[in-house]
Design an enzyme around this catalytic site. Structure first.
Site, PDB file in Angstrom:
ATOM      1  N   GLU A 181       6.825  86.741 105.751  1.00  0.00           N
ATOM      2  CA  GLU A 181       5.626  86.821 106.576  1.00  0.00           C
ATOM      3  C   GLU A 181       5.666  87.964 107.592  1.00  0.00           C
ATOM      4  OE1 GLU A 181       2.877  83.718 109.105  1.00  0.00           O
ATOM      5  OE2 GLU A 181       4.198  82.884 107.566  1.00  0.00           O
ATOM      6  N   GLU A 237       4.227  57.845  88.233  1.00  0.00           N
ATOM      7  CA  GLU A 237       4.201  56.686  87.342  1.00  0.00           C
ATOM      8  C   GLU A 237       4.410  55.390  88.121  1.00  0.00           C
ATOM      9  OE1 GLU A 237       6.447  60.022  85.080  1.00  0.00           O
ATOM     10  OE2 GLU A 237       6.010  59.450  87.151  1.00  0.00           O
ATOM     11  N   HIS A 294       7.522  58.260  92.453  1.00  0.00           N
ATOM     12  CA  HIS A 294       6.888  59.210  91.546  1.00  0.00           C
ATOM     13  C   HIS A 294       5.507  58.702  91.127  1.00  0.00           C
ATOM     14  CE1 HIS A 294      10.890  61.323  90.231  1.00  0.00           C
ATOM     15  NE2 HIS A 294      10.663  61.383  91.528  1.00  0.00           N
ATOM     16  N   THR A 353       9.395  91.073 114.420  1.00  0.00           N
ATOM     17  CA  THR A 353       8.362  90.034 114.436  1.00  0.00           C
ATOM     18  C   THR A 353       8.854  88.814 115.216  1.00  0.00           C
ATOM     19  OG1 THR A 353       7.388  90.745 112.345  1.00  0.00           O
ATOM     20  CG2 THR A 353       7.039  88.448 112.974  1.00  0.00           C
ATOM     21  N   ARG A 401       1.916  73.182 111.440  1.00  0.00           N
ATOM     22  CA  ARG A 401       1.278  72.271 112.390  1.00  0.00           C
ATOM     23  C   ARG A 401      -0.203  72.029 112.100  1.00  0.00           C
ATOM     24  NH1 ARG A 401       2.293  77.141 114.449  1.00  0.00           N
ATOM     25  NH2 ARG A 401       0.646  78.321 115.515  1.00  0.00           N
ATOM     26  N   SER A 429       9.021  96.919 102.547  1.00  0.00           N
ATOM     27  CA  SER A 429      10.295  96.928 101.824  1.00  0.00           C
ATOM     28  C   SER A 429      10.271  95.982 100.635  1.00  0.00           C
ATOM     29  CB  SER A 429      11.438  96.551 102.769  1.00  0.00           C
ATOM     30  OG  SER A 429      11.594  97.522 103.785  1.00  0.00           O
ATOM     31  N   ALA A 466      -1.408  89.858 107.568  1.00  0.00           N
ATOM     32  CA  ALA A 466      -2.792  89.949 108.030  1.00  0.00           C
ATOM     33  C   ALA A 466      -3.032  91.353 108.560  1.00  0.00           C
ATOM     34  CB  ALA A 466      -3.066  88.915 109.120  1.00  0.00           C
ATOM     35  N   CYS A 516      10.761  61.280  84.272  1.00  0.00           N
ATOM     36  CA  CYS A 516      12.180  61.550  84.497  1.00  0.00           C
ATOM     37  C   CYS A 516      13.044  60.503  83.795  1.00  0.00           C
ATOM     38  CB  CYS A 516      12.490  61.603  85.983  1.00  0.00           C
ATOM     39  SG  CYS A 516      12.188  60.062  86.868  1.00  0.00           S
ATOM     40  N   ARG A 521       2.910  77.897 103.764  1.00  0.00           N
ATOM     41  CA  ARG A 521       4.206  77.513 104.315  1.00  0.00           C
ATOM     42  C   ARG A 521       4.643  76.147 103.800  1.00  0.00           C
ATOM     43  NH1 ARG A 521       3.050  79.112 110.646  1.00  0.00           N
ATOM     44  NH2 ARG A 521       3.089  81.395 110.407  1.00  0.00           N
TER      45      ARG A 521
END
Length: 364
Positions: free
Chosen positions: A300, A56, A54, A207, A218, A308, A160, A81, A195
């Site tokens: 996507e 810290e 973490h 799709t 990537r 929808s 897009a 934490c 992503r």
């Protein structure tokens, strides 16, 4: 006791550091830490990667173990934490190193922490101040805070389109043909950043078959999200699917999750998951999270799936990437959400428009 302008200065530095973990920490939050004495940085760090040290820990590792820290202040963007997870408790570490003062931006909503870290510090005699630049800290980790407080995953919708509002020059793309990239390299990188900040990604069966998308990260550091393919249950046989994609999960209505066609997909190495409720409703997403463990899901495409999701009115962000190209005809893009975008910026020759859930009731 409240914080000072100097405290705000160092907390801003901690927030800057936290953002360095944007692509590699999810589903953990981004956290930064700066240890300061007499306006001099003794050590600083951030949570670099899920499952690793973490913020810290990384900051204190830069300070000699024998250094007296009783006059030092640790600035942390999220409550340290208090539990043993993948790493030891940071609140105990700060105590054992003898840090005299801790300034925290915001409390951790995780039920296993939720104030216990601050209590550990206070009971050890450390001066604790909470709430410094809290608004900025909440915005930085908005997806994390959402998933800690809600039963469904955070939902980001992205597509897009051409400048004149088409997602594909071939209208037949909706029937399993077509599949033509529209936007450029800068938009591709933006997509891969998105992503990397989601642990799940969902596309429609058309799709999946037409574009044969890798759905990976990537182009950037970070883990690729788990892949989900939405289908009604009447899917083509898996011979039509992209090869080498075992590991993707088919998401179907619960009532249709058993059929000879889906058995063929199972035999091909796909998991089939039946989800309760009307597709993309609150109930559906809640069941989806309960059965998958996904905290943030990116949707996507394609165009019908995106439409929808929009019509369900259950989403948190919408990202639309618009290419300068005009197609004149083809498969129409979904209608944009109501209201002006919260963000508009150029990505090379493309344009990005972003809406957030707070704008749903705002008319154009």
């Amino acid at each position: 006791m409240t914080w000072t302008p100097s405290d705000e200065r160092w907390m801003r530095r901690a927030l800057e550091l936290a953002q360095k973990g944007q692509l590699t920490t999810w589903p953990n939050p981004m956290v930064g830490c700066v240890v300061v004495e007499n306006n001099q940085i003794l050590g600083e760090g951030w949570h670099r990667r899920f499952g690793e040290g973490h913020a810290e820990v990384n900051a204190l590792d830069k300070i000699d173990d024998n250094k007296d820290l009783s006059r030092a202040t640790a600035y942390v963007t999220l409550e340290p934490c208090s539990h043993h997870g993948k790493t030891p408790p940071c609140s105990v570490l700060l105590t054992s190193r003898g840090v005299g003062r801790v300034v925290v931006a915001t409390q951790d909503p995780n039920p296993v922490v939720a104030g216990r870290g601050l209590t550990t510090l206070t009971e050890a005699g450390i001066e604790v101040i909470a709430g410094c630049l809290e608004k900025e800290a909440l915005e930085l980790n908005r997806r994390f805070f959402f998933t800690m407080n809600e039963s469904r995953p955070w939902i980001t919708l992205k597509w897009a389109q051409s400048r004149d509002g088409f997602v594909d020059p071939d209208e037949r793309a909706k029937d399993g043909r077509g599949g033509h990239p529209l936007t450029g390299a800068a938009s591709a990188r933006h997509t891969h950043v998105l992503r990397a900040t989601h642990d799940g990604i969902l596309v429609g069966m058309r799709t999946w078959l037409v574009d044969r998308p890798a759905l990976s990260t990537r182009h950037v550091p970070g883990r690729s999200p788990q892949k989900f393919v939405l289908t009604s249950g009447n899917s083509p046989k898996p011979e039509a699917a992209p090869s080498g994609e075992v590991g993707a999960t088919l998401v179907v209505p619960h009532a249709h999750s058993q059929s000879p066609v889906l058995d063929a997909w199972r035999e091909a190495g796909y998991e089939v998951l039946g989800i309760q409720g009307l597709s993309f409703s609150e109930t559906w997403w809640t069941d989806f999270r309960a059965k998958t463990g996904i905290h943030a899901c990116m949707v996507e495409g394609g165009a019908q799936v995106a439409a929808s999701v929009l019509s369900s009115d259950v989403w948190d962000e919408v990202h639309v990437l618009t290419a300068p190209t005009e197609l004149g005809s083809g498969l129409k893009a979904p209608i944009w959400p109501n209201g002006h975008p919260a963000e508009t910026k150029a990505l090379s020759t493309d344009m990005l428009h972003v809406w957030n859930a707070g704008q749903k009731s705002s008319p154009c």
